[in-house]
Every structure is written in C-alpha cells, then in structure tokens.
Design a protein around this motif. Structure first.
Motif, short mmCIF file in Angstrom:
data_model
loop_
_atom_site.label_atom_id
_atom_site.label_comp_id
_atom_site.label_asym_id
_atom_site.label_seq_id
_atom_site.Cartn_x
_atom_site.Cartn_y
_atom_site.Cartn_z
N TYR A 94 24.19 23.46 1.24
CA TYR A 94 25.28 23.22 0.30
C TYR A 94 24.75 23.16 -1.13
N CYS A 95 25.53 23.69 -2.03
CA CYS A 95 25.29 23.56 -3.45
C CYS A 95 26.14 22.39 -3.95
N ALA A 96 25.60 21.60 -4.88
CA ALA A 96 26.35 20.45 -5.38
C ALA A 96 26.04 20.23 -6.85
N ALA A 97 26.98 19.57 -7.52
CA ALA A 97 26.86 19.30 -8.95
C ALA A 97 27.07 17.82 -9.22
N ARG A 98 26.31 17.30 -10.17
CA ARG A 98 26.40 15.89 -10.56
C ARG A 98 26.45 15.83 -12.08
N TYR A 99 27.56 15.31 -12.59
CA TYR A 99 27.75 15.27 -14.03
C TYR A 99 26.98 14.11 -14.67
N GLY A 100 26.36 14.37 -15.80
CA GLY A 100 25.79 13.31 -16.60
C GLY A 100 24.56 12.64 -16.02
N CYS A 101 23.81 13.31 -15.19
CA CYS A 101 22.63 12.67 -14.59
C CYS A 101 21.48 12.63 -15.60
N THR A 102 20.60 11.66 -15.43
CA THR A 102 19.46 11.49 -16.32
C THR A 102 18.15 11.84 -15.64
N GLU A 103 18.19 12.04 -14.35
CA GLU A 103 17.00 12.45 -13.62
C GLU A 103 17.44 13.20 -12.36
N PRO A 104 16.62 14.10 -11.86
CA PRO A 104 17.03 14.93 -10.72
C PRO A 104 16.84 14.22 -9.37
N ALA A 105 17.57 13.13 -9.19
CA ALA A 105 17.47 12.39 -7.93
C ALA A 105 18.09 13.19 -6.79
N LYS A 106 17.59 12.97 -5.57
CA LYS A 106 18.01 13.77 -4.42
C LYS A 106 19.09 13.11 -3.58
N ASP A 107 19.54 11.94 -3.94
CA ASP A 107 20.54 11.24 -3.13
C ASP A 107 21.88 11.97 -3.18
N PRO A 108 22.40 12.44 -2.05
CA PRO A 108 23.67 13.19 -2.09
C PRO A 108 24.85 12.35 -2.54
N ARG A 109 24.74 11.03 -2.47
CA ARG A 109 25.86 10.17 -2.89
C ARG A 109 26.12 10.27 -4.39
N PHE A 110 25.14 10.74 -5.16
CA PHE A 110 25.31 10.86 -6.60
C PHE A 110 26.10 12.12 -6.99
N PHE A 111 26.29 13.02 -6.04
CA PHE A 111 26.87 14.32 -6.36
C PHE A 111 28.35 14.34 -5.97
N GLY A 112 29.18 14.75 -6.92
CA GLY A 112 30.62 14.68 -6.69
C GLY A 112 31.30 15.99 -6.40
N ARG A 113 30.63 17.09 -6.67
CA ARG A 113 31.23 18.40 -6.44
C ARG A 113 30.36 19.17 -5.46
N TRP A 114 31.02 19.80 -4.47
CA TRP A 114 30.30 20.47 -3.41
C TRP A 114 30.91 21.84 -3.13
N GLY A 115 30.05 22.75 -2.72
CA GLY A 115 30.52 24.03 -2.22
C GLY A 115 30.84 23.92 -0.75
N GLN A 116 31.24 25.05 -0.16
CA GLN A 116 31.66 25.06 1.24
C GLN A 116 30.48 25.23 2.19
N GLY A 117 29.32 25.61 1.67
CA GLY A 117 28.13 25.74 2.50
C GLY A 117 27.87 27.15 2.97
N THR A 118 26.60 27.42 3.25
CA THR A 118 26.19 28.70 3.83
C THR A 118 25.13 28.41 4.89
N GLN A 119 25.26 29.05 6.04
CA GLN A 119 24.39 28.74 7.17
C GLN A 119 23.07 29.50 7.07
N VAL A 120 21.99 28.79 7.31
CA VAL A 120 20.66 29.39 7.41
C VAL A 120 20.12 29.08 8.80
N THR A 121 19.77 30.14 9.53
CA THR A 121 19.24 29.99 10.88
C THR A 121 17.88 30.66 10.95
N VAL A 122 16.87 29.89 11.35
CA VAL A 122 15.50 30.41 11.45
C VAL A 122 15.07 30.33 12.91
N SER A 123 14.65 31.45 13.46
CA SER A 123 14.28 31.47 14.87
C SER A 123 12.87 32.01 15.08
#
Length: 123
Positions: A94-123
C-alpha cells in the motif's frame, strides 16, 4: 481530494525485481511523508519504506539494501524499487500519505491517506 493509486505489483521468482508506482493527486509531496506499507495474510501492516518531504528515508530492517523508495515531485508519483525479492516479501503493498510529518516514521497509524493496494507475490 487526496487520491493514491498503486500499480506495478505482480508475481516474480525469488531473486527477481519489481517496481511499484503510486500516482498521487490532490496534493503536493512537499508537506507530506509518503510511505510504502505491506501486509501479509495473518500479519499486521508494517512500514517497508518511508520518505519525507525533504527526501529523508527510513526502511524496515528486512528490506534495507534491497528496496529503494523515491519520488518524482513534478509528476507527484512515488516509487518503490524492489530487488533480490524473497518469498517473505509476498504481501499486499500500500501507498500512504501523512500530512505535516517532521520525520519519516514507519508507524502506519500516523498515515491518514491510503491507496487500494497492489499484490506482490514472490515464489
């Protein structure tokens, strides 16, 4: 309105590469942190790679040295270059956007906008 649309997912053999894209609209990157998150079945969503408005990046330990996040401010597009893919990279990304952040933290709870997702399958 903020919209995020991912593309580029697919099926690939271990050791292969994929490039994900996220086309954004309704905002500019300069005031946002942008991130790629992934979620495998039965697991929590995790931040794989984050980039802030100034270009600072933050990667999950599991993808360091293999994944590269980048963005094109003019095209308002976010990318994730994934190399040397492993079976454990299989997930919905998923791609996500977080407005007004001051550091590139990885916590998904900080991100308010999300895309629909794209599947990656590795075999």
């Amino acid at each position: 309105d903020v919209q995020l649309v991912e593309s580029g997912g697919g099926s690939v053999q271990a050791g292969g590469s994929l490039r994900l894209s996220c086309a954004a609209s309704g905002f500019t990157f300069s005031r946002y942190c942008m991130g790629w998150f992934r979620q495998a079945p039965g697991k929590e969503r995790e931040g794989a790679a984050i980039i802030d408005g100034g270009g600072r990046t933050n990667y999950a330990d599991s993808v360091k040295g293999r994944f590269t996040i980048s963005k094109d401010n003019a095209e308002i597009t976010l990318y994730l270059e994934m190399n040397n893919l492993k079976t454990e990279d299989t997930a919905m990304y998923y791609c996500a956007a977080r407005y007004g952040c001051t550091e590139p933290a990885k916590d998904p709870r900080f991100f308010g906008r999300w895309g629909q997702g794209t599947q990656v399958t590795v075999s």
